[in-house]
Design a protein around this motif. Structure first.
Motif, PDB file in Angstrom:
ATOM      1  N   HIS A   3      36.771  38.334  38.284  1.00 19.15           N
ATOM      2  CA  HIS A   3      38.148  38.205  38.765  1.00 19.15           C
ATOM      3  C   HIS A   3      38.317  37.006  39.687  1.00 19.15           C
ATOM      4  O   HIS A   3      37.345  36.429  40.174  1.00 19.15           O
ATOM      5  CB  HIS A   3      38.572  39.486  39.480  1.00 19.15           C
ATOM      6  N   GLY A   7      41.550  39.118  43.817  1.00 17.26           N
ATOM      7  CA  GLY A   7      41.702  40.059  42.716  1.00 17.26           C
ATOM      8  C   GLY A   7      40.695  41.185  42.843  1.00 17.26           C
ATOM      9  O   GLY A   7      40.216  41.502  43.930  1.00 17.26           O
ATOM     10  N   SER A   8      40.352  41.800  41.716  1.00 11.62           N
ATOM     11  CA  SER A   8      39.337  42.852  41.686  1.00 11.62           C
ATOM     12  C   SER A   8      38.944  43.088  40.235  1.00 11.62           C
ATOM     13  O   SER A   8      39.549  42.527  39.315  1.00 11.62           O
ATOM     14  CB  SER A   8      39.860  44.150  42.310  1.00 11.62           C
ATOM     15  N   SER A  11      41.463  43.811  37.496  1.00 12.52           N
ATOM     16  CA  SER A  11      42.231  42.764  36.828  1.00 12.52           C
ATOM     17  C   SER A  11      42.072  42.840  35.311  1.00 12.52           C
ATOM     18  O   SER A  11      42.926  42.352  34.564  1.00 12.52           O
ATOM     19  CB  SER A  11      41.784  41.376  37.308  1.00 12.52           C
ATOM     20  N   ASP A  29      32.909  43.177  40.927  1.00 10.84           N
ATOM     21  CA  ASP A  29      33.765  43.131  42.110  1.00 10.84           C
ATOM     22  C   ASP A  29      33.113  42.129  43.056  1.00 10.84           C
ATOM     23  O   ASP A  29      32.065  42.411  43.658  1.00 10.84           O
ATOM     24  CB  ASP A  29      33.879  44.505  42.775  1.00 10.84           C
ATOM     25  N   TRP A  32      35.202  37.925  47.134  1.00 13.59           N
ATOM     26  CA  TRP A  32      36.574  37.457  47.405  1.00 13.59           C
ATOM     27  C   TRP A  32      37.630  38.373  46.807  1.00 13.59           C
ATOM     28  O   TRP A  32      38.759  37.970  46.569  1.00 13.59           O
ATOM     29  CB  TRP A  32      36.758  36.027  46.902  1.00 13.59           C
ATOM     30  N   ARG A  33      37.274  39.644  46.561  1.00  8.94           N
ATOM     31  CA  ARG A  33      38.249  40.610  46.056  1.00  8.94           C
ATOM     32  C   ARG A  33      39.341  40.847  47.089  1.00  8.94           C
ATOM     33  O   ARG A  33      39.202  40.481  48.258  1.00  8.94           O
ATOM     34  CB  ARG A  33      37.559  41.919  45.690  1.00  8.94           C
ATOM     35  N   SER A  70      37.172  32.145  40.059  1.00 10.19           N
ATOM     36  CA  SER A  70      35.874  32.428  39.449  1.00 10.19           C
ATOM     37  C   SER A  70      35.644  31.577  38.202  1.00 10.19           C
ATOM     38  O   SER A  70      34.499  31.257  37.865  1.00 10.19           O
ATOM     39  CB  SER A  70      35.757  33.912  39.094  1.00 10.19           C
TER      40      SER A  70
END
Length: 234
Positions: A3, A7-8, A11, A29, A32-33, A70
């Protein structure tokens, strides 16, 4: 599946059931989630976190699907030959410019002063319709605080480095997917990246923003499934 910034793993929730049934899916995960993981931005080479995630897949992944920030981390690793086992890559809403001269002060101003708007789009595509716009904006501002100046700097530095990447060395098949309404990764980013990669196809989805796998999951899955069945060797 990796992600983007804030995000996570969720997504990919819409894509998962639509993916080719022959695929074994893994979703990371990353630090930077959205809820944040303190200290990740202080590690200058954030691509190391992606390398760790890839290494955690038993036997290693054949294909990596990476979104936004990413995608740029994965692009860096591929250009450095750091993930030789990966046989193909899908870059979703990547950031790319072919020349250093393509960055100016206006570019910095846009991504710095409108960063919360980019985060807001991610909240909008996930938010329940009952969540008021002002609450969504407050959420985006809180996420911006969690990312912090260091996190933003890591993102923008990755963008700034794209002209220096040795993309001629990325010879695996690649799929680049963008959205024509993306306010962050503009359609030109996807088109120019695909043109710079030796073996890439590109699709810019009409009506899609920064999250094509969420906003247009069937079209996105169709592109990925077709790419995996035709474009990936073995």
């Amino acid at each position: 599946m990796l992600h983007g910034l804030a995000g996570s793993a969720s997504s990919w929730r819409e894509f998962g059931p639509l993916a080719d049934s022959g695929c074994e899916l893994w979703a990371a995960d990353l630090p930077w989630r959205g809820e944040g993981f303190g200290g990740w931005a202080q590690r200058h080479d954030a691509s190391g976190w992606v390398l760790d995630a890839v290494a955690a897949v038993p036997g290693g992944p054949d294909v990596v699907i990476a979104h936004s920030f990413s995608a740029n981390m994965m692009l860096t690793l591929l250009a450095q030959h750091a993930v030789p086992a990966v046989r193909a890559a899908v870059f979703v809403a990547p950031f790319y410019r072919p020349a250093v001269e393509d960055f100016d002060w206006q570019t910095i101003s846009y991504y710095l002063n409108n960063f919360h708007e980019i985060l807001l789009e991610g909240i909008k595509v996930r938010a329940n319709s009952r969540v008021r716009p002002d609450v969504q904006l407050d959420m985006a501002l809180k996420v911006r605080e969690r990312v912090g100046p260091c996190g933003w700097t890591r993102f923008f530095d990755a963008y700034l480095q794209t002209p220096t990447l040795s993309l001629d060395d990325v010879t695996i098949p690649c799929l680049v997917v963008g959205g024509d309404q993306d306010p962050a990764s503009f359609p030109a980013d996807s088109l120019l990246l695909a043109a710079a990669l030796p073996r890439a196809e590109v699709h810019v989805l009409p009506g899609s923003g920064h999250f094509p796998m969420v906003q247009h999951p069937r079209e996105f899955a169709g592109l990925v499934n077709s790419f995996l069945s035709i474009g990936v060797p073995g």
